[in-house]
Design a protein around this motif. Structure first.
Motif, PDB file in Angstrom:
ATOM      1  N   SER A   5       0.543  -0.557   0.011  1.00  0.00           N
ATOM      2  CA  SER A   5      -0.003   0.276   0.471  1.00  0.00           C
ATOM      3  C   SER A   5       1.174   1.073   0.081  1.00  0.00           C
ATOM      4  N   ASN A  15       0.452   9.275   1.166  1.00  0.00           N
ATOM      5  CA  ASN A  15       1.098   8.604   0.911  1.00  0.00           C
ATOM      6  C   ASN A  15       2.339   9.013   1.860  1.00  0.00           C
ATOM      7  N   LYS A  37      -3.587  12.380  -1.422  1.00  0.00           N
ATOM      8  CA  LYS A  37      -3.879  11.566  -2.429  1.00  0.00           C
ATOM      9  C   LYS A  37      -4.909  11.759  -2.785  1.00  0.00           C
ATOM     10  N   GLN A  75      -5.575   5.354 -10.479  1.00  0.00           N
ATOM     11  CA  GLN A  75      -4.805   5.398  -9.134  1.00  0.00           C
ATOM     12  C   GLN A  75      -5.451   4.238  -8.101  1.00  0.00           C
ATOM     13  N   PHE A  76      -6.890   4.319  -8.587  1.00  0.00           N
ATOM     14  CA  PHE A  76      -7.492   3.931  -7.619  1.00  0.00           C
ATOM     15  C   PHE A  76      -8.861   2.742  -7.822  1.00  0.00           C
ATOM     16  N   TYR A  77      -8.533   2.821  -9.738  1.00  0.00           N
ATOM     17  CA  TYR A  77      -9.395   2.039  -9.891  1.00  0.00           C
ATOM     18  C   TYR A  77      -8.700   0.675 -10.632  1.00  0.00           C
ATOM     19  N   GLN A  98      -6.464  -1.618  -1.187  1.00  0.00           N
ATOM     20  CA  GLN A  98      -5.387  -0.799  -0.809  1.00  0.00           C
ATOM     21  C   GLN A  98      -6.437   0.710  -0.070  1.00  0.00           C
ATOM     22  N   SER A  99      -7.025   1.145  -0.936  1.00  0.00           N
ATOM     23  CA  SER A  99      -7.802   2.369  -0.590  1.00  0.00           C
ATOM     24  C   SER A  99      -8.198   2.649   0.476  1.00  0.00           C
ATOM     25  N   ASN A 115      -9.089  -2.217 -13.537  1.00  0.00           N
ATOM     26  CA  ASN A 115      -7.961  -2.909 -13.741  1.00  0.00           C
ATOM     27  C   ASN A 115      -7.923  -4.017 -12.914  1.00  0.00           C
ATOM     28  N   GLU A 149      -5.668  -1.926  -5.710  1.00  0.00           N
ATOM     29  CA  GLU A 149      -5.821  -0.484  -5.408  1.00  0.00           C
ATOM     30  C   GLU A 149      -7.023   0.025  -4.917  1.00  0.00           C
ATOM     31  N   ASP A 150      -8.173  -0.504  -5.028  1.00  0.00           N
ATOM     32  CA  ASP A 150      -9.307  -0.317  -3.983  1.00  0.00           C
ATOM     33  C   ASP A 150      -8.674  -1.068  -2.529  1.00  0.00           C
TER      34      ASP A 150
END
Length: 544
Positions: free
Chosen positions: A37, A98, A104, A199-201, A208-209, A442, A205-206
């Motif tokens: 992450s 970050n 972010k 970067q969130f899609y 992690q966020s 992704n 990534e999802d």
């Protein structure tokens, strides 16, 4: 209804399998491993430093600012089962940063916490989200769990605009505090200026966020020692299952329970690709339930209770039908005609049509064909609903009458009014209810195969023997069929002691089971039992 194990499911494990609800993994590259992450809290002084947030000329929040405002807090009350509950609503942003403290993204959340709780360590908290990918949390927020709900007719029929919402006497707030979280690109959540939202899609990534957002809330509001739950719907069940292992592995954040509403964990169960025959037997019982509802089955089946009919069809799907699909062109003419006759009997579709599909009826074809002669289509999210296309040709509906034709308008109107007028959170952005903003999604972590998070959930349950899983299924859900959910849990390798921690409940409703009033009422009873059982287990544990 408790978890059930059907040994015949083992046969299904040999079927070639693929998919997902909106996606397939992209071929051609090696399997990418989830990256560590990139999101960490800044130091306390940085993370908690609140500065005035830029606003527009109307004083409305600009949500992609690198600065976050203090959350908006309002006080309310609601009566549940004769008990008045005073509660605090908190709306605002959790900011992802970050390791250097650079902002972010701003994650929008709405939290409801019961007032007068002396010890938060004994008060459950449930982190809640929907799916899509690309959906806000509005559906669970204002459909089933939150203190307000969108008003439908008791059978789920749409009422005329401008629509309305009411106090939700079936809210879960009497049993648990609630935090509704909108992933980046949904609701009011956005990447900050200068950051690429893509970067969130994605699946990794999802996870992690959203994992970081849950950790942040738990830290800032001191809920690490509370009994903790996740609740997701549709792709939100995919997210919840992935988070169950991620939160435990990365943060040592252990859960007490996971609520999976309209579950899809093994994406291979729902993709109608050439060469993948797995979905056909798994969808068949829901086709039957739909045809029964629309009175398209033969008289002898139509006269029986739905559950009796479904048991017969499930046995056929797992055995004769599954074996026939596996035999493929090796089927004899007599065997082929036997399957044609039974599929016609269990779906209400003509034998000629069954032959034209080569025994393989996909969801879109079924939705268009069942009531084609009447000029009607049936819904995907809820097959009780019907729609009417421009014409009656073609092999799939123009739209889903249970989504675009029913639920989207009322939920959008309710949320946009409620957040501003009652929760006092003013924002100039469009609240992204459900859309394509997050596309493409992704799946680089599953190249040349399809996403299956059942293994993540199994690992979480192995490491945490107290983790309870509740799976809620609608009989008329053609997006995430109940039989596919049963298959997933039967084949995920749970040990006997883990199977005892899984509970299935079933409702005569669709994907959004709460638009059906009787199902909403029953769901509340089932939710009360789940929270009571978990707290009873916690309280019975020996003191150290």
């Amino acid at each position: 209804m408790s978890y059930k194990k059907n040994t015949a499911h083992v046969v299904m494990a040999f079927v070639l399998s693929v998919f997902a609800i909106q996606v397939a993994a992209q071929p051609g590259r090696g399997n990418a491993q989830p990256a560590p992450s990139a999101f960490q809290s800044a130091s306390t002084s940085k993370a908690d430093a609140l500065v005035p947030l830029p606003v527009n000329a109307n004083g409305e929040i600009i949500s992609n600012s690198p600065n976050i405002p203090a959350p908006v807090v309002t006080k309310h009350s609601i009566t549940v089962k004769g008990q008045v509950i005073n509660y605090t609503a908190t709306t605002g942003y959790l900011q992802l940063r970050n390791e250097d403290g650079k902002p972010k993204a701003n994650i929008f959340f709405t939290a409801y916490t019961k007032d007068g709780v002396a010890n938060k360590n004994k008060r459950p908290i449930t982190y809640t989200f929907n799916g899509g990918p690309g959906s806000s949390s509005v559906w669970l927020h204002m459909g089933i769990m939150g203190p307000k709900r969108v008003l439908f007719a008791d059978n789920g029929d749409l009422l005329p605009p401008p629509y309305s919402y009411v106090d939700n006497e079936y809210t879960w707030l009497d049993k648990t505090d609630l935090v509704f979280i909108d992933p980046v690109g949904t609701g009011y959540s956005r990447a900050v200026t200068g950051e690429n939202e893509k970067q969130f899609y994605g699946y990794v990534e999802d996870i992690q966020s959203m994992g970081e957002a849950i950790r942040l809330y738990s830290t800032k509001y001191e809920r690490w020692n509370s009994p903790k739950f996740l609740a997701g719907e549709s792709y939100g069940t995919t997210r919840a299952s992935g988070l169950s292992d991620y939160l435990q592995s990365k943060y040592k954040f252990y859960l007490n329970g996971i609520v999976l509403i309209s579950s899809i964990l093994n994406m291979q169960t729902a993709r109608f690709d050439i060469g993948n025959d797995l979905p056909y037997p798994l969808f068949l019982p829901t086709y039957t339930a739909t045809s029964w509802y629309h009175k398209k089955l033969p008289a002898d089946l139509q006269s029986k209770p739905l559950k009796t009919v479904l048991k017969e069809v499930e046995d056929f799907a797992l055995q004769e039908y599954n074996i026939a699909l596996m035999k493929g062109s090796d089927l004899t003419s007599a065997e082929y005609e036997t399957i044609v006759n039974k599929l016609s009997r269990y779906t209400g579709l003509s034998k000629d049509y069954i032959r034209q599909t080569n025994l393989r009826i996909n969801i879109q074809k079924y939705d268009k064909e069942l009531r084609r002669n009447e000029g009607l289509t049936v819904g995907r999210l809820d097959s009780r609903y019907t729609g009417r296309d421009y014409n009656d040709v073609g092999d799939q509906p123009e739209f889903d009458p249970s989504n675009d034709g029913t639920i989207s308008g009322p939920y959008s109107a309710a949320l946009n009014h409620y957040v501003r007028a009652e929760l006092k959170f003013k924002n100039d952005l469009s609240y992204e209810i459900l859309g394509g903003r997050v596309s493409p999604w992704n799946y680089n972590n599953v190249q040349n195969r399809y996403l299956n998070v059942a293994e993540d959930l199994r690992k979480a349950m192995s490491r945490n023997p107290y983790l309870k899983v509740w799976v809620l299924c609608g009989y008329y859900d053609l997006a995430t069929p109940y039989f596919a959910a049963e298959y997933t849990f039967s084949t995920m390798g749970l040990r006997p002691e883990q199977r005892k921690n899984v509970n299935f409940t079933y409702y005569e409703a669709g994907h959004m089971l709460y638009v059906h009033k009787p199902s909403l009422v029953q769901t509340k009873k089932d939710a009360d039992k789940m929270y009571d059982d978990v707290l009873r287990e916690i309280n019975a544990a020996p003191a150290k």
